[in-house]
Write a protein that holds these residues in place. Structure first.
Motif, mmCIF file in Angstrom:
data_model
loop_
_atom_site.group_PDB
_atom_site.id
_atom_site.type_symbol
_atom_site.label_atom_id
_atom_site.label_comp_id
_atom_site.label_asym_id
_atom_site.label_seq_id
_atom_site.Cartn_x
_atom_site.Cartn_y
_atom_site.Cartn_z
ATOM 1 N N CYS A 98 7.917 2.058 -11.296
ATOM 2 C CA CYS A 98 8.055 0.501 -11.183
ATOM 3 C C CYS A 98 6.869 -0.213 -10.643
ATOM 4 C CB CYS A 98 9.179 0.251 -10.065
ATOM 5 S SG CYS A 98 11.058 0.668 -10.537
ATOM 6 N N PHE A 99 6.267 0.426 -9.522
ATOM 7 C CA PHE A 99 5.014 -0.205 -8.965
ATOM 8 C C PHE A 99 3.999 -0.040 -10.118
ATOM 9 C CE2 PHE A 99 0.936 0.071 -6.916
ATOM 10 C CZ PHE A 99 1.038 -0.985 -5.697
ATOM 11 N N LEU A 100 3.715 0.894 -10.976
ATOM 12 C CA LEU A 100 2.464 0.753 -11.745
ATOM 13 C C LEU A 100 2.582 -0.033 -12.721
ATOM 14 C CD1 LEU A 100 1.068 4.536 -11.808
ATOM 15 C CD2 LEU A 100 0.046 2.535 -10.533
ATOM 16 N N ASN A 101 4.107 -0.195 -13.539
ATOM 17 C CA ASN A 101 4.124 -1.014 -14.429
ATOM 18 C C ASN A 101 4.342 -2.627 -14.056
ATOM 19 O OD1 ASN A 101 4.361 0.599 -17.082
ATOM 20 N ND2 ASN A 101 5.499 1.867 -15.481
ATOM 21 N N ALA A 102 4.664 -2.833 -12.997
ATOM 22 C CA ALA A 102 4.921 -4.224 -12.707
ATOM 23 C C ALA A 102 3.598 -4.684 -12.065
ATOM 24 C CB ALA A 102 5.991 -4.217 -11.513
ATOM 25 N N ASN A 103 2.628 -3.908 -11.461
ATOM 26 C CA ASN A 103 1.457 -4.663 -10.897
ATOM 27 C C ASN A 103 0.188 -4.044 -11.449
ATOM 28 O OD1 ASN A 103 3.145 -5.484 -8.327
ATOM 29 N ND2 ASN A 103 3.839 -3.452 -8.656
ATOM 30 N N ALA A 104 0.069 -2.972 -11.921
ATOM 31 C CA ALA A 104 -1.423 -2.471 -12.435
ATOM 32 C C ALA A 104 -1.735 -3.479 -13.568
ATOM 33 C CB ALA A 104 -1.353 -1.321 -12.711
ATOM 34 N N SER A 105 -2.772 -3.784 -13.828
ATOM 35 C CA SER A 105 -3.548 -4.784 -14.819
ATOM 36 C C SER A 105 -3.672 -3.705 -15.978
ATOM 37 C CB SER A 105 -4.695 -5.197 -14.474
ATOM 38 O OG SER A 105 -5.855 -4.051 -14.327
ATOM 39 N N GLU A 106 -3.644 -4.546 -17.098
ATOM 40 C CA GLU A 106 -3.822 -3.871 -18.364
ATOM 41 C C GLU A 106 -5.030 -2.909 -18.205
ATOM 42 O OE1 GLU A 106 -5.067 -4.761 -22.963
ATOM 43 O OE2 GLU A 106 -3.959 -6.411 -21.923
ATOM 44 N N GLN A 107 -6.060 -3.273 -17.816
ATOM 45 C CA GLN A 107 -7.334 -2.755 -17.568
ATOM 46 C C GLN A 107 -7.257 -1.296 -17.060
ATOM 47 O OE1 GLN A 107 -10.701 -4.273 -15.585
ATOM 48 N NE2 GLN A 107 -12.096 -2.604 -15.934
ATOM 49 N N LEU A 108 -6.353 -1.341 -15.846
ATOM 50 C CA LEU A 108 -5.912 -0.062 -15.100
ATOM 51 C C LEU A 108 -5.272 0.750 -15.743
ATOM 52 C CD1 LEU A 108 -5.338 -1.441 -11.364
ATOM 53 C CD2 LEU A 108 -7.101 0.190 -12.101
ATOM 54 N N HIS A 109 -4.193 0.243 -16.441
ATOM 55 C CA HIS A 109 -3.465 1.117 -17.323
ATOM 56 C C HIS A 109 -4.361 1.787 -18.284
ATOM 57 C CE1 HIS A 109 0.906 0.345 -16.651
ATOM 58 N NE2 HIS A 109 0.540 -0.224 -15.901
ATOM 59 N N ARG A 110 -5.048 1.172 -19.138
ATOM 60 C CA ARG A 110 -6.120 1.634 -19.973
ATOM 61 C C ARG A 110 -6.877 2.879 -19.570
ATOM 62 N NH1 ARG A 110 -6.263 -0.653 -24.962
ATOM 63 N NH2 ARG A 110 -5.123 -2.598 -25.110
ATOM 64 N N GLN A 111 -7.457 2.481 -18.248
ATOM 65 C CA GLN A 111 -8.595 3.221 -17.595
ATOM 66 C C GLN A 111 -8.265 4.474 -16.645
ATOM 67 O OE1 GLN A 111 -11.993 0.615 -17.020
ATOM 68 N NE2 GLN A 111 -11.852 -0.106 -18.924
ATOM 69 N N HIS A 112 -7.123 4.115 -15.770
ATOM 70 C CA HIS A 112 -6.909 4.837 -14.449
ATOM 71 C C HIS A 112 -5.325 5.392 -14.328
ATOM 72 C CE1 HIS A 112 -11.190 3.727 -13.402
ATOM 73 N NE2 HIS A 112 -10.783 2.555 -13.962
ATOM 74 N N PHE A 113 -4.625 5.021 -15.358
ATOM 75 C CA PHE A 113 -3.042 5.198 -15.177
ATOM 76 C C PHE A 113 -3.110 6.786 -14.552
ATOM 77 C CE2 PHE A 113 1.176 6.196 -15.934
ATOM 78 C CZ PHE A 113 1.835 5.188 -15.683
ATOM 79 N N ASP A 114 -3.512 7.634 -15.541
ATOM 80 C CA ASP A 114 -3.366 9.154 -15.115
ATOM 81 C C ASP A 114 -3.998 9.537 -13.543
ATOM 82 O OD1 ASP A 114 -1.830 9.508 -17.521
ATOM 83 O OD2 ASP A 114 -3.990 10.358 -18.416
ATOM 84 N N SER A 115 -5.242 8.688 -13.412
ATOM 85 C CA SER A 115 -5.567 9.135 -11.983
ATOM 86 C C SER A 115 -5.020 8.409 -10.909
ATOM 87 C CB SER A 115 -7.161 8.914 -11.953
ATOM 88 O OG SER A 115 -7.129 7.196 -12.223
ATOM 89 N N LEU A 116 -4.212 7.160 -11.190
ATOM 90 C CA LEU A 116 -3.318 6.775 -10.076
ATOM 91 C C LEU A 116 -2.072 7.741 -9.578
ATOM 92 C CD1 LEU A 116 -3.821 3.019 -10.992
ATOM 93 C CD2 LEU A 116 -4.631 3.997 -9.160
ATOM 94 N N VAL A 117 -1.675 8.220 -10.756
ATOM 95 C CA VAL A 117 -0.463 9.220 -10.887
ATOM 96 C C VAL A 117 -0.987 10.207 -10.041
ATOM 97 C CG1 VAL A 117 1.094 10.616 -11.794
ATOM 98 C CG2 VAL A 117 0.750 8.295 -12.914
ATOM 99 N N GLU A 118 -2.140 10.632 -10.351
ATOM 100 C CA GLU A 118 -2.712 11.954 -9.506
ATOM 101 C C GLU A 118 -2.914 11.720 -8.031
ATOM 102 O OE1 GLU A 118 -5.956 13.372 -11.657
ATOM 103 O OE2 GLU A 118 -5.141 13.730 -13.382
ATOM 104 N N GLU A 119 -3.427 10.294 -7.659
ATOM 105 C CA GLU A 119 -3.558 10.150 -6.287
ATOM 106 C C GLU A 119 -2.343 10.073 -5.721
ATOM 107 O OE1 GLU A 119 -5.546 8.652 -2.983
ATOM 108 O OE2 GLU A 119 -6.367 9.537 -4.963
ATOM 109 N N TYR A 120 -1.114 9.511 -6.089
ATOM 110 C CA TYR A 120 -0.016 9.318 -5.507
ATOM 111 C C TYR A 120 0.663 10.776 -5.430
ATOM 112 C CZ TYR A 120 4.962 8.908 -4.771
ATOM 113 O OH TYR A 120 6.176 9.186 -4.209
ATOM 114 N N HIS A 121 0.435 11.677 -6.265
ATOM 115 C CA HIS A 121 1.078 12.915 -6.233
ATOM 116 C C HIS A 121 0.234 13.802 -4.931
ATOM 117 C CE1 HIS A 121 1.110 17.292 -7.114
ATOM 118 N NE2 HIS A 121 2.590 17.234 -7.192
ATOM 119 N N GLY A 122 -1.111 13.514 -5.070
ATOM 120 C CA GLY A 122 -1.944 14.231 -3.865
ATOM 121 C C GLY A 122 -1.437 13.656 -2.478
ATOM 122 N N ALA A 123 -0.907 12.376 -2.423
ATOM 123 C CA ALA A 123 -0.704 11.754 -1.109
ATOM 124 C C ALA A 123 0.760 12.219 -0.785
ATOM 125 C CB ALA A 123 -0.558 10.261 -1.067
#
Length: 216
Positions: A98-123
């Motif tokens: 919900c959060f990433l698809n409702a909020n993250a910009s297209e640029q973030l999706h293209r370049q950082h989606f996987d790293s954001l998921v990894e950051e969440y999992h680490g937290a």
């Protein structure tokens, strides 16, 4: 569920109309005109599933306008989350989708989606271990979160489709208020919100992704 169906009908119709105006995306537009009922069924199937390896408390309506930030000297010093009426217990993958698809910009999706998921999992892992829940942390590796996100992909699709409304709250909030009223202005209001160039670009980006996942 009936209210959710009505919302899906209007949102996906608006998405389809936006894509119809994009050369080469007419096929995707046609698919979005038929997707509403499938999304409702898929969403209901996900939320009623008992196959949840790591149940957590979820916000569910997890988008940026439900977060309040306090800044001190230009840096975030505190965060408050509001609007919990949809909260429930289920897989953490739901709020991530919900959060990433409702909020993250297209640029973030293209370049950082996987790293954001990894950051969440680490937290999440650090929090579980801090609570003494080492067994639960060990049983929930990153690959499990990714698998759960695949099962929750229908939530990502719906929240991606809401992008036009989220962008409209920044500049045309009055249109959002009209968008779901049962009046002649409803369709016009939705069409206006989904004409945002940023929204159109994002829809063109995500349409092939969700087609590849078998959701269109």
């Amino acid at each position: 569920m009936q209210l959710f169906k009505e919302m899906c009908d209007k949102v996906f119709s608006a998405v389809a109309n936006a894509l119809k105006r994009c050369p080469g995306y007419e096929g995707y537009a046609e698919k979005f005109t038929r997707i509403s009922e499938r999304v409702v069924e898929g969403t209901n199937k996900f939320w009623t599933s008992k196959d949840v390896l790591l149940p957590v408390i979820l916000h569910v309506d997890c988008w940026k306008n439900n977060f309040m930030f306090k800044y001190v000297d230009g840096a975030v010093a505190d965060v408050r989350i509001v609007d919990f009426q949809f909260s429930k217990v289920h897989s953490p993958a739901a709020d991530v989708q919900c959060f990433l698809n409702a909020n993250a910009s297209e640029q973030l999706h293209r370049q950082h989606f996987d790293s954001l998921v990894e950051e969440y999992h680490g937290a999440l892992q650090r929090t579980l271990r801090a609570l003494g829940m080492h067994q639960q942390a060990d049983a929930y590796p990153l690959r499990q979160l990714r698998a759960d996100m695949d099962r929750a992909a229908v939530l990502g699709l719906f929240n991606s489709a809401l992008r036009g409304l989220h962008l409209a709250t920044e500049s045309h909030s009055e249109q959002v208020g009209q968008a779901f009223k049962k009046s002649d202005e409803s369709s016009a209001a939705l069409a206006a919100t989904y004409s945002n160039p940023e929204c159109v670009s994002y829809l063109k980006y995500i349409a092939p992704i969700y087609e590849s996942k078998g959701l269109l």
